[in-house]
Each structure stands twice: as C-alpha cells, then as structure tokens.
Write an enzyme that holds these catalytic residues in place. Structure first.
Site, PDB file in Angstrom:
ATOM      1  N   GLY A  13     -24.254  29.696  19.434  1.00 22.10           N
ATOM      2  CA  GLY A  13     -24.427  28.676  18.401  1.00 22.10           C
ATOM      3  C   GLY A  13     -24.135  27.279  18.913  1.00 22.10           C
ATOM      4  N   TYR A  14     -24.279  26.320  18.018  1.00 27.90           N
ATOM      5  CA  TYR A  14     -24.168  24.907  18.379  1.00 27.90           C
ATOM      6  C   TYR A  14     -22.794  24.570  18.953  1.00 27.90           C
ATOM      7  CZ  TYR A  14     -24.523  19.833  17.883  1.00 27.90           C
ATOM      8  OH  TYR A  14     -24.542  18.485  18.134  1.00 27.90           O
ATOM      9  N   GLY A  16     -20.467  27.172  19.446  1.00 27.43           N
ATOM     10  CA  GLY A  16     -20.093  28.341  20.230  1.00 27.43           C
ATOM     11  C   GLY A  16     -20.424  28.227  21.701  1.00 27.43           C
ATOM     12  N   ARG A  35     -24.486  40.560  20.258  1.00 29.76           N
ATOM     13  CA  ARG A  35     -24.819  41.425  19.127  1.00 29.76           C
ATOM     14  C   ARG A  35     -26.188  42.066  19.338  1.00 29.76           C
ATOM     15  NH1 ARG A  35     -23.697  37.140  14.409  1.00 29.76           N
ATOM     16  NH2 ARG A  35     -24.608  38.775  13.092  1.00 29.76           N
ATOM     17  N   LYS A 138     -14.258  28.922   3.354  1.00 30.54           N
ATOM     18  CA  LYS A 138     -13.298  28.813   4.455  1.00 30.54           C
ATOM     19  C   LYS A 138     -11.885  29.147   3.997  1.00 30.54           C
ATOM     20  CE  LYS A 138     -16.027  25.553   7.162  1.00 30.54           C
ATOM     21  NZ  LYS A 138     -16.175  24.168   7.665  1.00 30.54           N
TER      22      LYS A 138
END
Length: 312
Positions: A13-14, A16, A35, A138
């Site tokens: 991800g961005y 990650g 995954r 969150k």
C-alpha cells in the site's frame, strides 16, 4: 541491541511500501505478508518480489485463515498494519479485527502499530458525519487492542504531504492550481504536513523504543507546521506566479458537499476540522503521548519547500 523482527501487513500500500523500505533501511529483519488474494495484481506481486530482492522475507497467509495468520505473526516481534483506510464501514475493518485476534492468540508480539497514520481519532469524538466514521472505526480497533492487552504504539502522522501540500490544500486534485486557489476561511489556521517516507522512518524508529510503548506518537516537524497561506506563499515564491485567492467561509464550505459522492463528503468534513477548527494543532501533547521529532532529532525530515520543488 538486537533489532526486532518486523511483519508488515499491507506492505504494497501507499504507506505500507514505505514502511517495508524503512524497516529494511534501519536493519530490521523484515517480513511482508503476502496474501493469496493478490490474484492477478501483477504490480503488487512485482513489488513484493522487489522487497524480497532487497532482503525481506515474504510470508504467505490470508487474513481470513486464522491458523496461517497466527503462524505468520509468531515469526515476528513487531507487527505493523498498513492496510489502506477507506471512508466507510468496510471489509478492511473486519480484517483489522482478524489481525488483532491473531496477535492476541499468538501471544508473542512485543509491539503492534495499527493502521492509523492520520489525525488522532481519540481527539475527534466531535467529528461531523459522514467523516467521523473513519475515526469511529479506528477507535473500535484501539478498544480491541487495549482489551486484548496488546503492547502498542499509535502513530498520528497528520497530513500526507502528497495529498495536501503541492495542491495547496485543494480538494479533488493532486496538482498545484494554475491561476486561482480556494482559501479556507482566513487561511491562517495551521496544519502539519509530513513527507510520507518520513512517516515510515519515524514509525520504524519507534518500534524498539521503550519511550513509545503504549503511547500515541505525534509527527510534528516544526518547519512543516504551516497555515494554508504559508503553503500558498511557498509555492508562489518557488513558481514565481501569484494566484488569485478565493476565500471560502465555513458554512459555504460545508454546504459544498451537498449532493456529492460519499468520498467527497468525508473529505469536506475532514478538511473542515483541519482548516477551520485547527484539529491538528489546537492541543498540547500530554501524558502517554510524545512527539517524534523530539525523540529522534537525528532524522533529517523533508521540508515542504523541498517537497514542492518536484512539481515545478
């Protein structure tokens, strides 16, 4: 001191991908969850293979496979979740719960960094709908972490620079405006802009630090605490162009989300809290909290003047 083994979930991800690179750069044995659901996403697969070439180890496990996920978690000392956030109740929320449950069952994790990296959700109980869902989700994950007694650090990284600085804080574009710029209110409310690579660097710096255990860490690079007017002035100086400023009152700004898509409505409410209320800067850092640039003064963070130069 031996460096912790780091498992990054959401490593393509961005944020990650930057977490993975920072972990490797700081000498941590780094594992990246791969995954099986990656399917035919060749870009993600090639990114994972590039991490492997740089020294990371790929660990295959689905977040829906409890046994495999627990086995993956048991190979690490620290777990960093960087699963991308979304603007409504989501599949990712369920997956985050599954990760928390796996960490609890594994019982070996010394530190968990959940997927936050934005505004501190604990300070956003007053947030407007529909944007508040991101903060509520969150906080739901935080409660699960704390109820499970999982050691943790929460990272409040404020504004991702690429999404908020070169565009002079304009919504629905990533590029600098050519002639006119919308100014929120008087434009003097301060926000905090952070280079995404710096976010990753500070995050990894915190994982073995006893000073950050069970605390919220705020990223507040002093020279990047800027008002919208400051950001516009920096761009005008760099570009040599003077933009026409169109000031937008708060009620008019909130009214602009009427009859728009959900993502825009969420963005409007978030921008309202940032640029009209000053939610990134209108509080003092207190007990069980710390500021990253004070903890790690050796990090040479990127100033927004330099960040914007590549857009000239």
């Amino acid at each position: 001191m031996e460096k912790s083994r780091v498992l990054v979930v959401g490593g393509t991800g961005y944020i990650g991908r930057r977490i993975v690179r920072a972990s490797l750069a700081q000498g941590h044995p780094t594992l990246v969850l791969m995954r099986p659901e990656i399917g035919l996403d060749v870009d993600k697969l090639q990114m994972l293979l590039s991490f492997k070439a740089q020294g990371a180890r790929l660990v295959e496990a689905s977040l829906d496979d409890r046994a495999a996920l627990v086995a993956a978690v048991r190979q690490a000392d620290v777990v960093v979740s960087a699963m991308s956030g979304v603007h409504f109740r989501s599949h990712n929320l369920r997956l985050q719960h599954k990760l928390v449950e796996a960490i609890k069952e594994a019982g070996n994790v010394k530190r968990f960094i959940p997927s936050e990296f934005g505004m501190d959700p604990s300070r956003m109980g007053h947030a407007l709908e529909p944007g508040r869902i991101t903060f509520d989700e969150k906080m739901e994950i935080r409660r699960a972490i704390e109820e499970a007694n999982i050691p943790r650090t929460y990272i409040s990284a404020n504004f991702f620079a690429a999404y908020s600085c070169p565009n002079l804080c304009q919504m629905r574009t990533l590029l600098p405006p050519k002639a006119k710029v919308q100014v929120y209110g008087n434009g003097n409310v301060e926000a905090i802009f952070v280079d995404e690579d710096d976010i990753a660097t500070y995050t990894i710096k915190s994982i073995d630090d006893p000073r950050t255990l069970n605390k919220t860490i705020y990223l507040r690079p002093q020279e990047n605490i800027l008002s919208q007017n400051d950001v516009i002035a920096k761009w005008e100086k760099l570009s040599g162009k003077v933009l026409e400023k169109i000031h937008v009152p708060a009620d008019e700004f909130l009214a602009s989300m009427k009859d728009t898509d959900l993502a825009n409505q969420v963005g409007v409410t978030h921008y309202y809290h940032i640029f009209y209320e000053g939610c990134l800067t209108n509080f003092e850092i207190g007990e069980n909290e710390a500021e990253a640039t004070l903890l790690y003064p050796e990090v040479q963070y990127t100033r927004m003047d330099d960040y914007m130069k590549i857009y000239l």
